[in-house]
Design an enzyme around this catalytic site. Structure first.
Site, PDB file in Angstrom:
ATOM      1  N   LYS A  74       0.837  -1.202   0.000  1.00  0.00           N
ATOM      2  CA  LYS A  74       0.000   0.000   0.000  1.00  0.00           C
ATOM      3  C   LYS A  74       0.874   1.255   0.000  1.00  0.00           C
ATOM      4  CE  LYS A  74      -4.058   1.797   2.582  1.00  0.00           C
ATOM      5  NZ  LYS A  74      -4.885   1.597   3.790  1.00  0.00           N
ATOM      6  N   SER A 124      -9.923   1.478   2.971  1.00  0.00           N
ATOM      7  CA  SER A 124      -9.051   2.302   2.145  1.00  0.00           C
ATOM      8  C   SER A 124      -7.989   1.517   1.393  1.00  0.00           C
ATOM      9  CB  SER A 124      -8.354   3.336   3.030  1.00  0.00           C
ATOM     10  OG  SER A 124      -7.500   2.667   3.961  1.00  0.00           O
ATOM     11  N   SER A 155     -10.133  -1.127   7.179  1.00  0.00           N
ATOM     12  CA  SER A 155      -9.666  -0.870   5.809  1.00  0.00           C
ATOM     13  C   SER A 155      -9.012  -2.045   5.103  1.00  0.00           C
ATOM     14  CB  SER A 155      -8.683   0.302   5.807  1.00  0.00           C
ATOM     15  OG  SER A 155      -9.388   1.514   5.949  1.00  0.00           O
TER      16      SER A 155
END
Ligand SMILES: [Zn+2]
Lengths: 479, 499
Positions: free
Chosen positions: A80, A155, A179
């Site tokens: 990420k 997210s 997330s």
């Protein structure tokens, strides 16, 4: 064999036996990504696919030939965009960090690299991890590989999309309130949020520091165990990291379900927003446990009703604090009208952050200001203490706690992006886990009539990762 | 003793109320939350890492030495040291502040409820103490340093970012600018004494903020003027001058607006040394909202008993008790005692020499007159000297025993400073032992008398000044080693026999 459908563990076996080279593996993923880029509705899971991944794969093959036997040698992963890798951009999906190159490795990345793993690229995310759909990214939204009209969740949507879409065997995401588990549920993956402290947060750009934890996505449960065995453990650079040995997770055996004590918090069962199809799939999951001799009981944890409120108070307070450092002085975007510091900060932050991040910074600062909000922050903290206490109490009588991951299946891109409150409610079932600091794994438990994946969370006591992974392993074996 | 002085100004009477916040950098090896070296100066931005630069993802880790120094300082200033403590974040924006917040301690400071005694008497007077209470001491990280170049850019050096500080907050117990300066002086002396800080004011190792306002009584009605906080003063003179100026300014302001202070609001000021006036930085209508939040990256922690006890034992004897003891044990004057105890290293040096010698008072004289003179002339510290306390002790004892004269001792001192040799070795090398043996000196006197019949004739004729001349000849013949007193006595005795 189709490399892009193989698990991390089966790739490892293939590399070990010499039936595959690391170069071939990385090339397959890069080809998949490139091909997808050209499609009508690309997944947009990667913000950047690293140029040097192929070179690293070739090096790994040479090392392997020389007898190097590190546990993840030559195995690729995606990461990420809020986890630092030395020499690579790290932008948190935000304009304010465009141009910033991390000068150091996050400990989780460092440990994967030390084990020989190869970073394929950095993945898309809601700006500063604020959002539940990856639509709040300054790089545009990612798409759900199951149905490209839908969000992959957020997210960590990019990290989920690349694994579910066959562009990486496993990936790192981060969680503050769900997330990782939410995208895992939406995309039909395993997604683990470990106990707070299992994985070092050093080098992971903070959102709500007391809630944040690096999470993992995979298509098969063994992969999470393998990666965790390499990444977990005490880090002298993170005071909150736990000094525990997780090496046993590299070899998971299925748990004995007979006699397993399973708790179902009734507060989530009677939730009005819970989709009936999801409720049915959840009931089936409970049935699966009962059929195998587990003791499944409903419990009441009334304070969970206040979890999402407490969560937003604490998460946004800490977010406002953590995001203070992005001021345009030392790195990233700078907008300077030439009228002084205050004007420079305002101009930079106005342009650098998106509306959602600004909204959360404003709420967070409001909550922290005793002058304006009284003791809202303090109240949030005391509710959290109750949640920690009451949830810990449940694990005195139960092995695991079961609940749906999300009240709905993946929603349509654009459907909630202008309705922040609706977006916040996606995290209804997940935030208590972060508040309580316990581990939770979202397990793909079935699909709706439309073919959309539904996840169920298996939560465990503090540092009960092995326990919940083995329960999932037993489930996986019967699919 | 602690009565508040009342001042008058025309028809007004007023009291001055001052509280101080002193920031003090600690002499730890590393910075507060990372392993960067903690040192002053150097090339800008050479002692920085992701943590002290506050880069995205960086996390603080508390240095053990940092907390220990804080606890030692707490004990030295009479505080209670909390077992359970935690860190918080204090927010504001400034370019030298890398994270947009400072890691500090808000509601659970490491130390509370202390006190110090400030001495209102001058150096050679008998001490006259006033108690100043300390509300709290908390741990805090320092920020970077900005350099503004007129008409060009601003530059920032982050070498100082993350340097460990303690902030000492007093109660508003000072009632004059002089007392505020004395408080700062006392804190500096004590903290230097325990080795917690170098106390270097020019380099900013210690800075003082003063909160000042007046209690004014006009026609029986009592007012409190709004509080001014004067920031970052780094000399005792600045504290005195700024507070004095502010008293005048607040009185004048009171006469025009008669404003009462309101809780939480204050005017923040700087002191312009060149102009000799305070300069407003933020107005009193601004409420400063630091938006404190618990530092989530550092776990709250409990200090162990052994940690606390080690810190307590490292405080050692403080300046004031040491002064009382030196006065009593070694019979020294207030002035001598004050000079010898200005720094712990000097006091320890003196005491080692005093303990090794038979005459501590003489040792004190040597240290105060000769040793300090050498340090000042050469601008060096005690540990740069080639001599040790043992050298001075043995030199003093050599003089006291009569082995050498005081005059010879000066030569020996000069030589041991250069060579580092012990006094005995130097005396032996030059054959300087004073001869006090009467029979030896008698023999020399006999030789001198035999060799100078003319002088003896002169004496017989009534010239008494030959005594000195003859004694001089004896000293010369003995190569200066004869005890001058013995030599004179023997010369006089023999002359008397001549009659
Ligand atoms: Zn550093």
């Amino acid at each position: 064999m189709n490399i892009c459908e193989m698990s991390l563990l089966s790739l490892k076996k293939a590399l070990d036996s010499g039936t595959l080279t690391s170069e071939a593996v990385v090339k397959a993923y890069r080809d998949a990504w490139e091909a997808d880029q050209k499609s009508a509705l690309p997944l947009n899971g990667y913000i950047e696919f690293f140029e040097d991944a192929i070179d690293l794969a070739r090096e790994a093959d040479v090392l392997r030939a020389k007898g190097d036997a590190r546990p993840l040698l030559g195995l690729p992963f995606a990461v990420k965009d809020n986890i630092s890798i030395k020499g690579k951009s790290c932008t948190c999906g935000s304009r304010i960090l465009r141009g910033y190159t991390a000068p150091y490795n996050a400990t989780v990345a460092e440990r994967l690299l030390a084990a020989g793993a190869i970073p394929l690229g950095r993945t898309n995310m809601d700006e500063f991890a604020m959002g539940s759909s990856t639509e709040y990214s300054s790089y545009g939204p990612s798409r759900n590989p199951v149905n490209r009209e839908l969000t992959p969740g957020g997210s960590s949507g990019g990290s989920a999309a690349v694994v579910a879409g066959g562009q990486a065997p496993f990936s790192l995401g981060t969680e503050t309130g769900g997330s990782v588990r939410l995208p895992a549920s939406y995309c039909g993956l395993y997604g683990l949020k470990p106990t707070y402290g299992t994985l070092s947060r050093y080098g992971v750009v903070a959102f709500g520091s007391s809630l944040d934890q690096v999470g993992l996505f995979s298509r098969e449960i063994d992969d999470i165990g393998l990666a965790l065995s390499v990444m977990a453990g005490k880090d002298s650079k993170d005071d909150t990291s736990a000094d525990l040995d997780f090496s046993a997770l590299a070899n998971l055996s299925p748990a004995e379900i007979k006699g397993l004590r399973v708790a179902l918090p009734e507060e989530f069962m009677r939730e009005k927003g819970l989709d009936p199809e999801i409720a049915a799939i959840f009931d089936n999951a409970c049935q699966w446990f009962r059929e195998r001799g587990a003791v499944v009981e409903t419990v009441s944890i009334p304070v969970l009703e206040a979890a999402i409120a407490s969560y937003y108070v604490i998460a946004l307070s800490e977010a406002a604090s953590n995001l203070s450092r992005f001021d345009g002085i030392r790195y990233g975007l700078r907008k300077d009208p030439g009228e002084g510091y205050d004007e420079l900060y305002v101009a930079t932050r106005s342009e650098g952050f998106n509306a959602e991040v600004k909204r959360r910074i404003v709420i967070g600062n409001y909550v922290l200001s005793t002058h304006f909000s009284g003791d809202t922050y303090k109240k949030g903290m005391s509710v959290r203490a109750r949640i920690q206490r009451d949830v810990a109490e449940v694990f005195k009588s139960f092995d695991v706690l079961l609940c749906p991951t999300s009240p709905t299946v993946a929603f349509k891109l654009g459907s909630k992006v202008d309705d922040p409150l609706a977006m916040y409610l996606s995290d209804l079932f997940t935030t208590f886990v972060n508040l309580a600091r316990i581990p939770s794994l979202s397990v793909p438990m079935g699909t709706t009539a439309e073919g959309l994946p539904v996840g169920v969370q298996i939560c465990g006591p503090h540092y009960g990762e092995e326990k919940i992974l083995r329960v999932a392993k037993a489930w996986e074996a019967t699919r | 003793m602690n009565e508040k002085p009342i001042h008058t100004d025309g028809d007004l009477t007023y009291e001055i109320i001052i509280g101080c916040e002193i920031h003090c950098e600690l002499l730890t090896k590393t910075k507060a939350f990372c392993s960067c070296e903690n040192r002053y100066g150097g090339l800008p931005n050479t002692r920085v890492c992701p943590v002290c630069l506050g880069l995205p993802g960086a996390m603080p880790v508390v240095g053990r030495e940092y907390v220990e120094f804080g606890a030692i300082a707490g004990f030295a200033l009479g505080c209670e040291v909390s077992r359970f403590t935690k860190f918080d974040r204090k927010h504001y924006f400034y370019p030298d502040l890398v994270k947009g917040y400072q890691i500090t301690q808000y509601d659970l400071p490491l130390c509370t409820n202390g006190q110090v005694l400030i001495n209102l008497a001058s150096q050679d007077e008998t001490p006259r103490f006033k108690k100043v209470r300390i509300e709290r001491i908390h741990l805090e990280e320092d920020v970077g340093k900005s350099l503004h170049i007129e008409g060009a850019h601003s530059y920032i050096d982050y070498n100082r970012s993350g340097v460990p500080l303690i902030e000492i907050v007093s109660k508003p117990d000072m009632s004059s600018p002089e007392e505020a300066a004395l408080f700062m002086q006392t804190i500096r002396e004590t903290l230097k004494y325990i080795g917690a800080t170098d106390g270097n004011l020019e380099e900013g190792s210690m800075r003082c903020d003063a909160n000042i306002n007046l209690k004014v009584i006009e026609n029986g009605k009592e007012w409190r003027t709004p509080i001014s906080e004067i920031k970052n003063m780094n000399s005792f003179k600045a504290i005195r001058d700024a507070c004095t100026y502010e008293v005048g300014r607040q009185l004048a302001e009171f006469r025009t607006d008669r404003q009462n202070f309101s809780q939480g609001f204050k005017v923040t000021m700087g002191w312009d040394d060149a102009k000799g006036e305070t300069v407003v930085q933020r107005t009193k209508n601004s409420f400063i909202d630091y938006r404190f939040v618990v530092e989530p990256d550092i776990k709250p922690f409990t200090l162990s008993d052994s940690f606390i006890e080690t810190a307590r034992s490292k405080v050692g004897e403080l300046p004031q008790p040491k002064r009382d003891r030196f006065r009593k044990e070694y019979g020294l004057s207030d002035f001598d005692v004050n000079t010898l105890t200005t720094e712990r290293s000097l006091a320890d040096w003196f005491e080692q020499a005093a303990k090794a010698s038979r005459d501590p008072k003489k040792v004190a004289n040597w240290v105060l007159a000769e040793v300090l003179a050498v340090l000042n002339e050469r601008n060096i510290s005690l540990d740069e000297l080639k001599i040790t306390p043992a050298h001075i002790a043995s030199l003093v004892d050599t003089v006291v025993s009569g082995a050498i004269s005081s005059k010879q001792a000066k030569d020996v001192f000069a030589e041991m400073l250069e060579t580092g040799d012990m006094p005995e070795a130097i005396v032996k090398k030059h054959g300087m032992e004073q001869v006090s043996d009467t029979s030896l000196i008698e023999a020399i006197v006999a030789e001198v008398f035999a060799a100078n019949p003319a002088a003896l004739d002169d004496y017989r004729k009534g010239k008494t000044n030959v005594v000195g001349w003859l004694t001089g000849q004896v000293m010369k013949a003995s190569k200066g080693k004869a005890n001058p007193g013995t030599a004179t006595a023997l010369v006089q005795k023999r002359l008397a026999e001549l009659k």
